[in-house]
Motif scaffolding. Structure first.
Motif, PDB file in Angstrom:
ATOM      1  N   GLU A   1       0.900  -1.216   0.105  1.00  0.00           N
ATOM      2  CA  GLU A   1      -0.006   0.130   0.042  1.00  0.00           C
ATOM      3  C   GLU A   1       0.780   1.188  -0.151  1.00  0.00           C
ATOM      4  O   GLU A   1       1.987   1.331   0.885  1.00  0.00           O
TER       5      GLU A   1
ATOM      6  N   ASN B   1      -4.593   8.499   0.609  1.00  0.00           N
ATOM      7  CA  ASN B   1      -3.314   8.765   0.895  1.00  0.00           C
ATOM      8  C   ASN B   1      -2.698   9.425  -0.431  1.00  0.00           C
ATOM      9  O   ASN B   1      -1.839  10.320  -0.247  1.00  0.00           O
TER      10      ASN B   1
ATOM     11  N   HIS C   1      -8.422   1.432  -0.813  1.00  0.00           N
ATOM     12  CA  HIS C   1      -8.797   2.200   0.583  1.00  0.00           C
ATOM     13  C   HIS C   1      -9.282   3.601   0.321  1.00  0.00           C
ATOM     14  O   HIS C   1      -8.693   4.290  -0.443  1.00  0.00           O
TER      15      HIS C   1
ATOM     16  N   ASP D   1      -4.331   3.369  -1.823  1.00  0.00           N
ATOM     17  CA  ASP D   1      -5.114   4.158  -0.879  1.00  0.00           C
ATOM     18  C   ASP D   1      -5.192   5.506  -1.658  1.00  0.00           C
ATOM     19  O   ASP D   1      -4.288   6.389  -1.576  1.00  0.00           O
TER      20      ASP D   1
ATOM     21  N   HIS E   1      -7.841   9.062   9.784  1.00  0.00           N
ATOM     22  CA  HIS E   1      -8.764   8.257   9.750  1.00  0.00           C
ATOM     23  C   HIS E   1      -9.891   8.267  10.782  1.00  0.00           C
ATOM     24  O   HIS E   1     -10.313   7.007  11.275  1.00  0.00           O
TER      25      HIS E   1
ATOM     26  N   GLU F   1     -11.661   2.926   5.509  1.00  0.00           N
ATOM     27  CA  GLU F   1     -10.807   2.908   6.483  1.00  0.00           C
ATOM     28  C   GLU F   1     -11.191   3.905   7.873  1.00  0.00           C
ATOM     29  O   GLU F   1     -11.251   4.913   7.567  1.00  0.00           O
TER      30      GLU F   1
HETATM   31 FE   LIG Z   1      -4.679   3.014   3.755  1.00  0.00          FE
END
Ligand SMILES: [Fe+2]
Length: 289
Positions: free
Chosen positions: A152, A188, A216, A185, A231, A258
């Motif tokens: 990830e 991110n 994610h 992600d 998160h 998440e």
């Molecule tokens: Fe993540």
């Protein structure tokens, strides 16, 4: 909309994905077992269950009887210069034998060196040397576990003057050379695009579709000039828009929300998951698939 053959191939293959999942959190154990919500799968934090018994593992095994499960770790430290921790890997493999997860994932990062744990997921310098280092370690992990892993992309608050390539070119090159898969992600990517000033769409467009097996999405904290990946809040609209762009490129990849703090009731998480489901249907409808 014109769809290139590589994207169409990836989209067709991911039709057999898991759909929409949630991170399994202890606050929801009872509700999940009682209500059996319409969730395609759950992702667990591996380190919470790497024990021989106890109530959390008992809950997870009972939930696993009804849902596919993915194992997500934070302790592999695949980018570190410390030796690989085979004791940790042994525990991971034992848990995988017990739960038979659909896949095992961890982060493209380092979490410490000289046995000092920073308790954070630190980005790597994006150099050819770091690339060779991490590819060799992923290969050894995959050989030990007897399966491909997902790596990830992480959020970050610093960059290295030594970097020779972009984060997205590094991630793509690692996955290709190690023959591993990617957990992309989307939050991110958004966080880093704000913190480091790049176009998040260019990031997504650079990743090989056939490598991406999971998304994610998550919420974060905006601190004015930078974002912290906390998160602890609902997903914001710009991240949903980026998710739509990812679905457009990668197809119906297994998607998970998440939430690690300020965890709401399960129903609220299911509403957020329904929004992800709606976006995917909308995007794929637009694309004529
Ligand atoms: Fe993540």
């Amino acid at each position: 909309m014109v769809t290139d053959p590589q994207t169409a191939h990836a989209r067709a293959r991911r039709g057999s994905g898991l759909g929409f999942g949630l991170g399994l959190r202890s606050a929801h154990y009872e509700a999940v077992l009682r209500d059996r919500p319409e969730v395609g799968w759950f992702e667990i934090l591996s380190e919470n269950y790497m024990v021989p018994g106890g109530r959390p593992l008992d809950y997870v095994e009972r939930i696993r009887a009804h849902y596919p499960m993915a194992m997500h770790g934070v302790s592999l430290s695949i980018g570190s210069c410390d030796p690989l921790d085979y004791e940790y890997l042994d525990h991971l493999k034992t848990l995988a034998a017990r739960l038979e997860p659909v896949w095992i994932s961890d982060h493209l990062c380092w979490t410490g060196v000289d046995r000092v744990n920073l308790h954070d997921l630190m980005p790597l310098p994006y150099t050819e040397e770091a690339l060779r280092h991490v590819v060799e370690r992923i290969a050894r992990v995959q050989e030990f576990l007897g399966r491909r892993i997902l790596i990830e992309n992480v959020s970050g608050y610093m960059t290295y003057a030594q970097s020779e390539m972009t984060e997205w070119d590094f991630l793509d090159a690692v996955a290709d050379a190690a023959d591993c898969r990617i957990l992309l992600d989307v939050n991110n990517i958004y966080v880093n695009s704000v913190n480091h000033g790049f176009d998040p769409h260019a990031y997504i467009d650079a990743i090989a579709p056939e490598r991406v097996y999971q998304f994610h999405v998550a919420g974060h904290s905006h601190e004015g000039r930078y974002i912290i990946d906390t998160h602890d809040a609902p997903v914001i609209d710009p991240v949903w828009q980026l998710y739509a762009h990812a679905v457009r490129r990668f197809g119906p990849v297994s998607t998970m929300i998440e939430r690690d703090d300020n965890i709401p009731a399960l129903d609220e998480m299911l509403e957020e998951l329904a929004h992800a489901r709606w976006i995917q249907a909308d995007v794929l409808g637009e694309a004529g698939t």
